[in-house]
Design an enzyme around this catalytic site. Structure first.
Site, mmCIF file in Angstrom:
data_model
loop_
_atom_site.group_PDB
_atom_site.id
_atom_site.type_symbol
_atom_site.label_atom_id
_atom_site.label_comp_id
_atom_site.label_asym_id
_atom_site.label_seq_id
_atom_site.Cartn_x
_atom_site.Cartn_y
_atom_site.Cartn_z
ATOM 1 N N SER A 22 59.822 33.506 26.606
ATOM 2 C CA SER A 22 61.233 34.105 26.942
ATOM 3 C C SER A 22 62.201 32.861 26.524
ATOM 4 C CB SER A 22 61.537 34.539 28.229
ATOM 5 O OG SER A 22 60.556 35.854 28.076
ATOM 6 N N THR A 66 58.351 38.951 35.735
ATOM 7 C CA THR A 66 57.223 39.173 35.176
ATOM 8 C C THR A 66 55.875 38.942 36.325
ATOM 9 O OG1 THR A 66 55.502 38.294 33.123
ATOM 10 C CG2 THR A 66 56.685 36.610 34.446
ATOM 11 N N LYS A 70 56.612 42.555 38.992
ATOM 12 C CA LYS A 70 57.337 43.690 38.733
ATOM 13 C C LYS A 70 57.589 44.960 39.520
ATOM 14 C CE LYS A 70 56.449 42.519 33.866
ATOM 15 N NZ LYS A 70 55.942 42.840 32.667
ATOM 16 N N ASP A 106 60.659 46.072 29.059
ATOM 17 C CA ASP A 106 59.355 46.514 28.225
ATOM 18 C C ASP A 106 59.303 47.391 27.562
ATOM 19 O OD1 ASP A 106 58.351 44.081 29.237
ATOM 20 O OD2 ASP A 106 57.541 44.670 30.999
ATOM 21 N N GLY A 130 43.772 52.957 27.906
ATOM 22 C CA GLY A 130 44.073 52.133 29.042
ATOM 23 C C GLY A 130 44.771 52.914 29.940
ATOM 24 N N GLY A 132 46.346 51.064 33.084
ATOM 25 C CA GLY A 132 46.796 50.209 33.866
ATOM 26 C C GLY A 132 48.711 50.156 33.874
ATOM 27 N N GLY A 133 49.203 49.209 34.223
ATOM 28 C CA GLY A 133 50.779 49.214 34.441
ATOM 29 C C GLY A 133 51.204 49.480 33.043
ATOM 30 N N ALA A 134 50.923 48.849 31.983
ATOM 31 C CA ALA A 134 51.640 49.134 30.604
ATOM 32 C C ALA A 134 51.378 50.233 30.248
ATOM 33 C CB ALA A 134 50.851 48.055 29.554
ATOM 34 N N LEU A 226 49.257 46.508 22.182
ATOM 35 C CA LEU A 226 50.428 45.969 22.678
ATOM 36 C C LEU A 226 49.856 44.427 22.895
ATOM 37 C CD1 LEU A 226 51.290 48.248 25.900
ATOM 38 C CD2 LEU A 226 52.064 48.464 23.415
HETATM 39 P P1 NAP Z 1 46.374 46.277 33.622
HETATM 40 O O1 NAP Z 1 47.202 46.779 34.427
HETATM 41 O O2 NAP Z 1 45.271 44.987 34.369
HETATM 42 O O3 NAP Z 1 45.294 47.308 33.024
HETATM 43 C C1 NAP Z 1 44.179 46.840 32.301
HETATM 44 C C2 NAP Z 1 43.591 48.102 31.524
HETATM 45 O O4 NAP Z 1 42.531 47.589 30.780
HETATM 46 C C3 NAP Z 1 43.012 49.200 32.576
HETATM 47 O O5 NAP Z 1 43.025 50.495 31.853
HETATM 48 C C4 NAP Z 1 41.417 48.761 32.553
HETATM 49 O O6 NAP Z 1 40.447 49.863 32.814
HETATM 50 C C5 NAP Z 1 41.059 48.343 31.026
HETATM 51 N N1 NAP Z 1 40.013 47.487 30.639
HETATM 52 C C6 NAP Z 1 40.240 46.028 31.430
HETATM 53 N N2 NAP Z 1 38.928 45.636 31.005
HETATM 54 C C7 NAP Z 1 38.194 46.601 30.301
HETATM 55 C C8 NAP Z 1 36.931 46.677 29.572
HETATM 56 N N3 NAP Z 1 36.069 45.629 29.560
HETATM 57 N N4 NAP Z 1 36.445 48.018 29.422
HETATM 58 C C9 NAP Z 1 37.483 49.042 29.224
HETATM 59 N N5 NAP Z 1 38.791 49.075 29.738
HETATM 60 C C10 NAP Z 1 39.121 47.947 30.079
HETATM 61 O O7 NAP Z 1 47.072 45.550 32.482
HETATM 62 P P2 NAP Z 1 48.476 45.914 32.049
HETATM 63 O O8 NAP Z 1 49.406 45.140 32.594
HETATM 64 O O9 NAP Z 1 48.570 47.217 31.881
HETATM 65 O O10 NAP Z 1 48.636 45.377 30.353
HETATM 66 C C11 NAP Z 1 47.649 45.745 29.412
HETATM 67 C C12 NAP Z 1 47.672 45.314 28.297
HETATM 68 O O11 NAP Z 1 49.290 45.361 27.751
HETATM 69 C C13 NAP Z 1 47.600 43.596 28.498
HETATM 70 O O12 NAP Z 1 46.654 43.106 27.261
HETATM 71 C C14 NAP Z 1 48.833 42.913 28.191
HETATM 72 O O13 NAP Z 1 48.912 41.574 27.654
HETATM 73 C C15 NAP Z 1 49.468 43.995 27.459
HETATM 74 N N6 NAP Z 1 51.275 43.902 27.385
HETATM 75 C C16 NAP Z 1 51.791 43.443 26.296
HETATM 76 C C17 NAP Z 1 53.058 43.419 26.493
HETATM 77 C C18 NAP Z 1 54.044 42.904 25.128
HETATM 78 O O14 NAP Z 1 55.178 42.590 25.692
HETATM 79 N N7 NAP Z 1 53.633 43.069 24.167
HETATM 80 C C19 NAP Z 1 53.729 43.886 27.655
HETATM 81 C C20 NAP Z 1 53.052 44.377 28.715
HETATM 82 C C21 NAP Z 1 51.716 44.140 28.711
HETATM 83 P P3 NAP Z 1 40.172 50.067 34.033
HETATM 84 O O15 NAP Z 1 41.380 51.002 34.815
HETATM 85 O O16 NAP Z 1 38.993 50.886 34.148
HETATM 86 O O17 NAP Z 1 39.901 49.025 34.917
#
Ligand code: NAP
Length: 289
Positions: A22, A66, A70, A106, A130, A132-134, A226
């Site tokens: 950032s 971050t 959040k 975001d 996925g 998760g939060g994203a 992402l």
């Molecule tokens: P999060 O809340 O931790 O969610 C992670 C997700 O990945 C969950 O759905 C989880 O499934 C799944 N997962 C993790 N390990 C796994 C595996 N071994 N096999 C299958 N599924 C698996 O993370 P998040 O905050 O949503 O972020 C997700 C991604 O988006 C990250 O890679 C982050 O870097 C990226 N992101 C990018 C930006 C950008 O500006 N480009 C911004 C935000 C996020 P379960 O529910 O089964 O655990």
């Protein structure tokens, strides 16, 4: 830049903040636009309330928020933008008369990044990987921009079901279909946009991919990962090997920053400058394409 008595300050609050991109985005924007504004990362170990109240008391113009704050930060702001409220998370605070107002750039940044690549959501069937939060934010975006259907595939199906229940309740239609990760064979037989919002494939686990079966990639015309570290994920490689277009998440990161900067300063940043900043970010990350 020269700091003087009138220099405005913005910053990033999170834990950790050491590897953030950032400052490159915001300090380069200030330099290019001749704005008297500097941007600093602040590591907040635990007392988020004190950090946010202190930032307001110190007359900061705005903040980015971050991981892991959040959601928690919602407790300490005066106002919230409607889309950020629906998402339930904010990453940008803008100084207002009686406190900070929270936004989620975001997700508006992802939309702008997709638009800049000619990817649209309106009327599209989307595969979302996925829950998760994203992914939750992406599902809100799909609802906001009138996607036709969202097939939400996740390892833990209960989490996909939770998101589907919430979004479908808000849209009053069956927009989000929750599915297990292995259920992709039940997807409609057509090519779709696929947004990869899981953390599988994130550095250093760059050879991991959420679905290995090549047959899955036959169903994708455009794959948007992402993840931006690495900038060429195995998911992207598989999409391309099956004839699709593939993109990484660095432009999402760029535009979340651009949109925050625009909110803080009440300006519009021209496309040419956005592209210049993007080149700087690619340089920082050693991305050549
Ligand atoms: P999060 O809340 O931790 O969610 C992670 C997700 O990945 C969950 O759905 C989880 O499934 C799944 N997962 C993790 N390990 C796994 C595996 N071994 N096999 C299958 N599924 C698996 O993370 P998040 O905050 O949503 O972020 C997700 C991604 O988006 C990250 O890679 C982050 O870097 C990226 N992101 C990018 C930006 C950008 O500006 N480009 C911004 C935000 C996020 P379960 O529910 O089964 O655990």
């Amino acid at each position: 830049m020269k700091i003087n008595g009138k220099t405005r300050v913005c910053g990033l609050i999170g834990k950790p903040v050491e590897h953030t991109m950032s400052p490159v985005i915001h300090n380069s924007l200030s330099e290019e636009l001749g704005m008297d504004l500097t941007y600093v990362p602040f590591l907040v170990e635990e007392d988020l309330k004190a950090a946010v109240c202190g930032a307001y008391a110190l007359n900061l113009l705005g903040l980015n928020i971050t991981v892991p704050y959040k959601e928690e930060v919602l407790n300490y702001i005066g106002e919230i933008d409607p889309l950020a409220k629906q998402i339930g998370a904010v990453n940008t605070l803008v100084r207002k008369k009686d406190g900070f107002k929270g936004y989620n750039t975001d997700i508006t940044g992802l939309y702008r990044a997709m638009q800049s690549e000619g990817i649209h959501l309106s009327g599209e069937s989307v595969i979302l990987l996925g829950a998760g939060g994203a992914a939750r934010s992406v599902a809100c975006l799909c609802s906001h921009y009138h996607a036709e259907k969202v097939y939400l595939l996740n390892r833990t199906i209960e989490k996909a079901e939770e998101i589907a229940k919430e979004i479908n309740g808000l849209t009053a239609r069956e927009l989000v279909i929750p599915m297990g990760l292995t259920e992709y064979e039940k997807l409609p037989e057509k090519k779709m946009l696929c947004i990869q919002a899981s953390s599988v494939g994130l550095a250093p686990h760059t050879e991991d991919v959420i679905i290995e079966d090549p047959a899955f990639y036959e169903r994708i015309h455009t794959g948007y990962d992402l993840i931006y570290r690495p900038a060429n994920t195995k998911f992207m490689r598989l999409v391309r090997e099956h004839g699709g277009q593939a993109y990484h998440g660095l432009k999402m990161l760029l535009y979340q920053g651009i949109e925050a900067y625009e909110l803080w300063n009440d300006i519009q940043v021209e496309d040419t400058l956005c592209n210049e900043i993007y080149e700087l970010m690619k340089g920082e990350m050693g991305i050549e394409e």
